[in-house]
Design an enzyme around this catalytic site. Structure first.
Site, PDB file in Angstrom:
ATOM      1  CE  LYS A 289      -1.904  -0.875   4.116  1.00 24.88           C
ATOM      2  NZ  LYS A 289      -1.531  -2.187   4.598  1.00 24.88           N
TER       3      LYS A 289
ATOM      4  N   GLY B 257      -3.733 -14.904  -8.445  1.00 30.14           N
ATOM      5  CA  GLY B 257      -3.045 -14.698  -9.714  1.00 30.14           C
ATOM      6  C   GLY B 257      -3.367 -13.382 -10.393  1.00 30.14           C
ATOM      7  NE  ARG B 258      -1.514  -8.442  -9.593  1.00 27.94           N
ATOM      8  CZ  ARG B 258      -0.871  -7.428 -10.138  1.00 27.94           C
ATOM      9  NH1 ARG B 258      -1.429  -6.239 -10.199  1.00 27.94           N
ATOM     10  NH2 ARG B 258       0.338  -7.590 -10.625  1.00 27.94           N
TER      11      ARG B 258
ATOM     12  CG  ASP C 147      -0.121 -12.543  -9.010  1.00 31.09           C
ATOM     13  OD1 ASP C 147      -0.544 -13.406  -8.223  1.00 31.09           O
ATOM     14  OD2 ASP C 147      -0.280 -11.316  -8.830  1.00 31.09           O
TER      15      ASP C 147
HETATM   16  O1  F6P Z   1      -0.055 -10.104  -6.465  1.00 29.67           O
HETATM   17  C1  F6P Z   1       0.022 -11.120  -5.521  1.00 29.67           C
HETATM   18  C2  F6P Z   1      -1.318 -11.384  -4.894  1.00 29.67           C
HETATM   19  O2  F6P Z   1      -1.175 -12.475  -4.008  1.00 29.67           O
HETATM   20  C3  F6P Z   1      -2.458 -11.631  -5.886  1.00 29.67           C
HETATM   21  O3  F6P Z   1      -2.413 -12.932  -6.424  1.00 29.67           O
HETATM   22  C4  F6P Z   1      -3.653 -11.331  -5.036  1.00 29.67           C
HETATM   23  O4  F6P Z   1      -4.753 -10.908  -5.802  1.00 29.67           O
HETATM   24  C5  F6P Z   1      -3.158 -10.193  -4.188  1.00 29.67           C
HETATM   25  O5  F6P Z   1      -1.752 -10.279  -4.136  1.00 29.67           O
HETATM   26  C6  F6P Z   1      -3.693 -10.193  -2.780  1.00 29.67           C
HETATM   27  O6  F6P Z   1      -3.230  -9.044  -2.142  1.00 29.67           O
HETATM   28  P1  F6P Z   1      -3.416  -8.757  -0.592  1.00 29.67           P
HETATM   29  O7  F6P Z   1      -2.263  -9.408   0.121  1.00 29.67           O
HETATM   30  O8  F6P Z   1      -3.379  -7.282  -0.493  1.00 29.67           O
HETATM   31  O9  F6P Z   1      -4.709  -9.353  -0.146  1.00 29.67           O
END
Ligand code: F6P
Length: 361
Positions: free
Chosen positions: A78, A184-185, A141
């Site tokens: 963030k 995996g976005r 990802d």
């Molecule tokens: O980019 C890595 C990832 O694990 C994605 O696969 C997933 O959508 C995202 O990060 C989750 O992010 P957070 O840790 O903010 O929930």
């Protein structure tokens, strides 16, 4: 070349397995050259802090971390430093504070371990503030351009595969359709790799649209052959048939991917009356001991990154191509978002195995 250097290293963005193995490799290689390594805490937040937050890293300290998950340095995904959220709700450009932190520590170079978003931010900071940046790609990802492997991907595939292996038995015992939702976005690399390795009957990835009736046909075909259950793996950013992604919003109003598996489960139940269950793997994919391949890639990347600095070659990222560590300009790597190519070997493999993988037209 050859003189004693002081280098910084930070991990940025979501954590994953293999980050500590990469930090360890950097420390081993740099200390072997007689250099000093400062581990920056919490990504760019550590450089933004007054005074900057860091730990001097020694071999004895990093050696036991080879198998540990997460990142010993902490991280953040963030707070874009160019539009940093302030307590009063405003956004503030704090990039100059980070650049000042780098120079205050007397760093000769900075190794940034991150995904495409983090590397783009770090590069912008480097260009603006004269930071000698070298990048190491990491993300479960596996969507960073020009590298076949990013640290963390292989471990995530192992975890998702093991989940399918386990779900197989309970699905068969209860004659159920079980849907495993993986991360995996916008790239389906985890789903397609784990889906093939774990024997899924249906693999759904964001790159290829699907039809519910075809999924149901697949389930019925299996039933006709006496197979009373079905395993489906779905990538979190797969769109509904109406073309929408499924997201969840928390009480702070932040939106995250999540829920496509339940959406599919309801659709399948409605269409053919099958008993469905869902498993959302979530952050389990990012945790725990790194696979041997991730540790190997992390080690190779760490050594190559230090060698780039030794050669005075900055603004480059290390990559893995055809079992070789190569280097590419960071700008080139982040300019390409690596999704699953519909002509990819794994797509052809899945189709050859009779797995339903969506429809190209
Ligand atoms: O980019 C890595 C990832 O694990 C994605 O696969 C997933 O959508 C995202 O990060 C989750 O992010 P957070 O840790 O903010 O929930």
């Amino acid at each position: 070349m050859g003189e004693c250097k002081r280098i910084g290293i930070l991990t940025s963005g979501g954590d994953c397995s293999g980050l500590n193995a990469a930090i360890r490799a950097v420390v081993h290689c740099a200390c072997g050259k007689g250099w000093e390594v400062l581990g920056i805490r919490q990504a760019t937040l550590g450089l933004m802090a007054h005074p900057p937050q860091f730990t001097k890293l020694e071999i004895d300290q990093v050696d036991p971390l080879l198998t540990s998950g997460g990142t010993m340095l902490g991280t953040t995904n963030k707070g874009d430093p160019f539009a940093f959220p302030m307590p009063d709700g405003s956004l503030c450009d704090r990039s100059e504070e980070i650049i000042a932190g780098y120079h205050q520590l007397g760093l000769d170079a900075l190794i940034g371990i991150g995904g495409d978003g983090s590397l783009a931010i770090l590069r912008r900071l480097a260009q603006q503030g004269g930071i000698n940046l070298v990048g190491i790609p990491k993300t479960i990802d596996n969507d960073i351009g020009i590298t076949e492997h990013a640290i963390g991907f292989d471990t995530a595939v192992n975890i998702a595969t093991e989940a399918l292996d386990r779900l197989h038995f309970t699905a068969a015992s209860h004659s159920r359709v079980i849907i495993l939702e993986v991360m995996g976005r916008d790239a389906g690399h985890i789903a397609i790799a784990a889906g093939i390795a774990g024997g899924a009957d249906v693999i759904l990835i964001p790159e290829i649209p699907y039809r519910i009736d075809r999924i149901c046909d697949k389930i019925k075909q299996r039933q006709d052959k006496g197979k009373n259950y079905c395993l489906i793996i779905v990538s979190e950013a797969v769109r509904t048939q109406e073309g929408e992604t499924v997201t969840m919003t928390n009480r702070l109003g932040q939106s995250r991917y999540g829920g496509i598996s339940q959406y599919l489960a309801d659709q399948i139940s409605d269409c053919i009356g099958a008993e469905t269950r869902v498993t959302v793997l979530g952050h389990i994919q990012r945790g725990g001991t790194a696979s041997p391949l991730d540790r190997l890639v992390a080690a190779a990347f760490g050594v190559a990154a230090v060698n780039l600095i030794d050669n005075g070659k900055y603004d480059y990222m290390v990559t893995w191509q055809n079992r070789q560590v190569m280097t590419v300009p960071i700008a080139e790597a982040i300019a390409q978002y690596r999704t699953v190519d519909p002509e990819d070997t794994l797509v052809k493999t899945a189709r050859g195995l009779g797995i339903y993988l969506g429809d190209l037209q």
